[in-house]
Design a protein around this motif. Structure first.
Motif, PDB file in Angstrom:
ATOM      1  N   LEU A 285      -8.175  13.923  27.944  1.00  0.00           N
ATOM      2  CA  LEU A 285      -8.955  14.687  26.967  1.00  0.00           C
ATOM      3  C   LEU A 285     -10.335  15.035  27.517  1.00  0.00           C
ATOM      4  O   LEU A 285     -10.809  16.168  27.367  1.00  0.00           O
ATOM      5  CB  LEU A 285      -9.109  13.879  25.673  1.00  0.00           C
ATOM      6  CG  LEU A 285      -7.900  13.817  24.755  1.00  0.00           C
ATOM      7  CD1 LEU A 285      -8.132  12.799  23.642  1.00  0.00           C
ATOM      8  CD2 LEU A 285      -7.582  15.187  24.151  1.00  0.00           C
ATOM      9  N   GLU A 288     -10.072  17.863  30.205  1.00  0.00           N
ATOM     10  CA  GLU A 288      -9.680  19.167  29.678  1.00  0.00           C
ATOM     11  C   GLU A 288     -10.748  19.762  28.759  1.00  0.00           C
ATOM     12  O   GLU A 288     -11.045  20.956  28.830  1.00  0.00           O
ATOM     13  CB  GLU A 288      -8.343  19.053  28.931  1.00  0.00           C
ATOM     14  CG  GLU A 288      -7.163  18.754  29.833  1.00  0.00           C
ATOM     15  CD  GLU A 288      -6.996  19.798  30.939  1.00  0.00           C
ATOM     16  OE1 GLU A 288      -6.988  21.003  30.612  1.00  0.00           O
ATOM     17  OE2 GLU A 288      -6.880  19.401  32.114  1.00  0.00           O
ATOM     18  N   ILE A 289     -11.346  18.945  27.905  1.00  0.00           N
ATOM     19  CA  ILE A 289     -12.370  19.465  26.996  1.00  0.00           C
ATOM     20  C   ILE A 289     -13.647  19.798  27.761  1.00  0.00           C
ATOM     21  O   ILE A 289     -14.395  20.708  27.378  1.00  0.00           O
ATOM     22  CB  ILE A 289     -12.625  18.470  25.847  1.00  0.00           C
ATOM     23  CG1 ILE A 289     -11.341  18.332  25.009  1.00  0.00           C
ATOM     24  CG2 ILE A 289     -13.768  18.949  24.948  1.00  0.00           C
ATOM     25  CD1 ILE A 289     -11.400  17.256  23.947  1.00  0.00           C
ATOM     26  N   ILE A 292     -14.198  23.453  28.489  1.00  0.00           N
ATOM     27  CA  ILE A 292     -14.538  24.394  27.425  1.00  0.00           C
ATOM     28  C   ILE A 292     -16.054  24.591  27.427  1.00  0.00           C
ATOM     29  O   ILE A 292     -16.814  23.661  27.165  1.00  0.00           O
ATOM     30  CB  ILE A 292     -14.062  23.875  26.049  1.00  0.00           C
ATOM     31  CG1 ILE A 292     -12.551  23.606  26.087  1.00  0.00           C
ATOM     32  CG2 ILE A 292     -14.405  24.878  24.956  1.00  0.00           C
ATOM     33  CD1 ILE A 292     -12.001  22.979  24.804  1.00  0.00           C
ATOM     34  N   ASP A 354      -2.325  15.325  22.565  1.00  0.00           N
ATOM     35  CA  ASP A 354      -3.551  15.774  23.229  1.00  0.00           C
ATOM     36  C   ASP A 354      -3.454  17.242  23.627  1.00  0.00           C
ATOM     37  O   ASP A 354      -4.390  18.026  23.426  1.00  0.00           O
ATOM     38  CB  ASP A 354      -3.808  14.932  24.493  1.00  0.00           C
ATOM     39  CG  ASP A 354      -4.144  13.488  24.194  1.00  0.00           C
ATOM     40  OD1 ASP A 354      -4.466  13.177  23.028  1.00  0.00           O
ATOM     41  OD2 ASP A 354      -4.085  12.671  25.131  1.00  0.00           O
ATOM     42  N   GLU A 355      -2.332  17.601  24.204  1.00  0.00           N
ATOM     43  CA  GLU A 355      -2.153  18.980  24.662  1.00  0.00           C
ATOM     44  C   GLU A 355      -2.189  19.963  23.500  1.00  0.00           C
ATOM     45  O   GLU A 355      -2.785  21.041  23.599  1.00  0.00           O
ATOM     46  CB  GLU A 355      -0.834  19.097  25.437  1.00  0.00           C
ATOM     47  CG  GLU A 355      -0.885  18.419  26.810  1.00  0.00           C
ATOM     48  CD  GLU A 355       0.466  18.370  27.487  1.00  0.00           C
ATOM     49  OE1 GLU A 355       1.489  18.689  26.824  1.00  0.00           O
ATOM     50  OE2 GLU A 355       0.515  18.010  28.683  1.00  0.00           O
ATOM     51  N   ILE A 358      -5.890  20.241  22.305  1.00  0.00           N
ATOM     52  CA  ILE A 358      -6.727  21.022  23.224  1.00  0.00           C
ATOM     53  C   ILE A 358      -6.412  22.509  23.100  1.00  0.00           C
ATOM     54  O   ILE A 358      -7.322  23.355  23.077  1.00  0.00           O
ATOM     55  CB  ILE A 358      -6.531  20.532  24.670  1.00  0.00           C
ATOM     56  CG1 ILE A 358      -7.157  19.135  24.819  1.00  0.00           C
ATOM     57  CG2 ILE A 358      -7.174  21.498  25.667  1.00  0.00           C
ATOM     58  CD1 ILE A 358      -6.730  18.415  26.075  1.00  0.00           C
ATOM     59  N   LYS A 359      -5.137  22.846  22.992  1.00  0.00           N
ATOM     60  CA  LYS A 359      -4.735  24.247  22.852  1.00  0.00           C
ATOM     61  C   LYS A 359      -5.350  24.861  21.594  1.00  0.00           C
ATOM     62  O   LYS A 359      -5.937  25.954  21.638  1.00  0.00           O
ATOM     63  CB  LYS A 359      -3.211  24.351  22.810  1.00  0.00           C
ATOM     64  CG  LYS A 359      -2.670  25.775  22.657  1.00  0.00           C
ATOM     65  CD  LYS A 359      -1.133  25.768  22.713  1.00  0.00           C
ATOM     66  CE  LYS A 359      -0.567  27.173  22.618  1.00  0.00           C
ATOM     67  NZ  LYS A 359      -0.793  27.777  21.286  1.00  0.00           N
ATOM     68  N   LYS A 362      -9.265  25.120  21.857  1.00  0.00           N
ATOM     69  CA  LYS A 362      -9.675  26.263  22.689  1.00  0.00           C
ATOM     70  C   LYS A 362      -9.549  27.576  21.919  1.00  0.00           C
ATOM     71  O   LYS A 362     -10.431  28.434  21.993  1.00  0.00           O
ATOM     72  CB  LYS A 362      -8.816  26.313  23.969  1.00  0.00           C
ATOM     73  CG  LYS A 362      -9.154  25.248  24.991  1.00  0.00           C
ATOM     74  CD  LYS A 362      -8.246  25.370  26.205  1.00  0.00           C
ATOM     75  CE  LYS A 362      -8.624  24.370  27.279  1.00  0.00           C
ATOM     76  NZ  LYS A 362      -7.698  24.435  28.451  1.00  0.00           N
TER      77      LYS A 362
END
Length: 368
Positions: A285, A288-289, A292, A354-355, A358-359, A362
């Motif tokens: 997490l 990936e975050i 952003i 999590d995926e 995040i999707k 975003k």
């Protein structure tokens, strides 16, 4: 009209997070599709051995639970590297431990210290004992405790000092040398809240040998996967534990909670896998975050991550609501003293959860 204590009349009720049933009904969602990332729970679920133990023990719920809890104290002591006489167990998670601290140590007008922002339930419980909060500072930008602010807040009225490490909601750790500095500066009880210590791979148990004014507070609700069973425990000098037992309800732990706790501690493979899953999820997490642009995320040593979202064009209430509409529950941190209205906290989930989070995140922040 019946008479109510003045402090209770003035106290604002604690407002917990909304249930999945309520959210599903309001937004027309399927309950099984809602992803709960707002309460720092264990995405792996409980130990299968705990579930089997509950199924067996449920036949005995017509009987009173154990009062001494000697077998569970022994297991906690082994897990925590202490002696059983250094252990006290609470039956409403760590919240009952805080309650017992209040009963044992607080008198009206005396003080407790909390470094803001931090877990607000300390204040909620202790105010019912007419205790007075004295605020220190957690430096959010540096994600570390302002030790001097704690020292400055100490007075001859200080009875308890709360140090949350990893800190909730920021995820930062307090350095052991800083804990020692505070312990040596006061004869008040220094309560080190280690509810999330397993995720940090750091603890402060070694300090118990040298500091009789240290109390370590923990819970079965996080890495041990038993939030619904409500089990907490504390570690301290045997004399502190003896005093607290005088204020402790005799049957505060249910038979089912007792059985589940024992079975979980006797399942080291589950504890290892549970810890590794949450740490892997946390790091995923964070990575990936971090990509952003208009969200600032803070590194964490717990099972949750704090995010500054002011550059998204939304405040925490707005973004939390947009996520709810998509079936994602996060924590709006506006209620944390020391934070403004632009912070959210997200717990770890399974990698699949999590995926999806995040999707959706975003999509929401890039559409602004």
């Amino acid at each position: 009209m019946v008479k109510i204590r003045k402090i209770i009349n003035e106290l604002s009720p604690y407002v917990p997070g909304r249930s999945i049933n309520e959210i599903a009904a309001e937004y027309g969602l399927k309950k099984e599709e809602i992803i709960k990332l707002g309460s720092n729970e264990n995405p792996m679920g409980p130990s299968p051995k705990a579930m089997a133990a509950i199924e067996e023990e449920i036949k005995k719920i017509s009987q009173y639970p154990e009062s001494g809890l000697g077998d569970l104290k022994e297991e906690i002591a082994n897990y925590s590297r202490v002696n059983p006489e250094q252990v006290i167990i609470g039956g409403d998670g760590a919240d009952e431990i805080i309650e017992m601290l209040g009963k044992t140590f607080m008198d009206p007008g005396f003080e407790f210290i909390v470094a803001l922002p931090s877990y607000m339930y300390y204040e909620y419980i202790l105010q019912t004992y007419e205790a007075v909060p004295a605020y220190a500072k957690w430096d959010v930008e540096e994600n570390k405790l302002d030790v001097q602010s704690v020292l400055d807040a100490l007075s001859d009225k200080t009875r308890l000092v709360f140090l949350c490490t990893p800190n909730n909601p920021t995820g930062g750790l307090i350095d052991k040398k800083d804990i020692k500095t505070i312990l040596e500066a006061t004869d008040a009880l220094v309560v080190v809240d280690e509810a999330y210590f397993e995720f940090s791979l750091v603890d402060n148990v070694d300090l118990l040998e040298d500091y009789s004014n240290l109390f370590i507070m923990r819970t079965f609700s996080k890495v041990l996967g038993l939030a619904g069973m409500r089990i907490g425990y504390g570690l301290a000098h045997p004399q502190i534990i003896e005093y607290m037992h005088r204020a402790k309800p005799v049957f505060s732990l249910t038979k089912l909670s007792h059985a589940a706790a024992l079975a979980t501690l006797r399942d080291p493979d589950y504890i290892k896998e549970s810890t590794e899953l949450s740490i892997t999820s946390r790091e995923f997490l964070y990575q990936e975050i971090s990509k952003i642009d208009n969200i600032r995320i803070f590194p964490s040593k717990s099972n949750y991550l704090l995010m500054d979202i002011r550059e998204t064009g939304m405040n925490a209430a707005q973004l939390s609501k947009e996520l709810l509409k998509k079936g994602i529950i996060v924590r709006d941190c506006t209620s944390f003293k020391g934070l403004d209205e632009y912070w959210i906290r997200a717990s770890v989930g399974t990698l699949e959860e999590d995926e999806k989070f995040i999707k959706i995140l975003k999509e929401l922040v890039s559409s602004r």
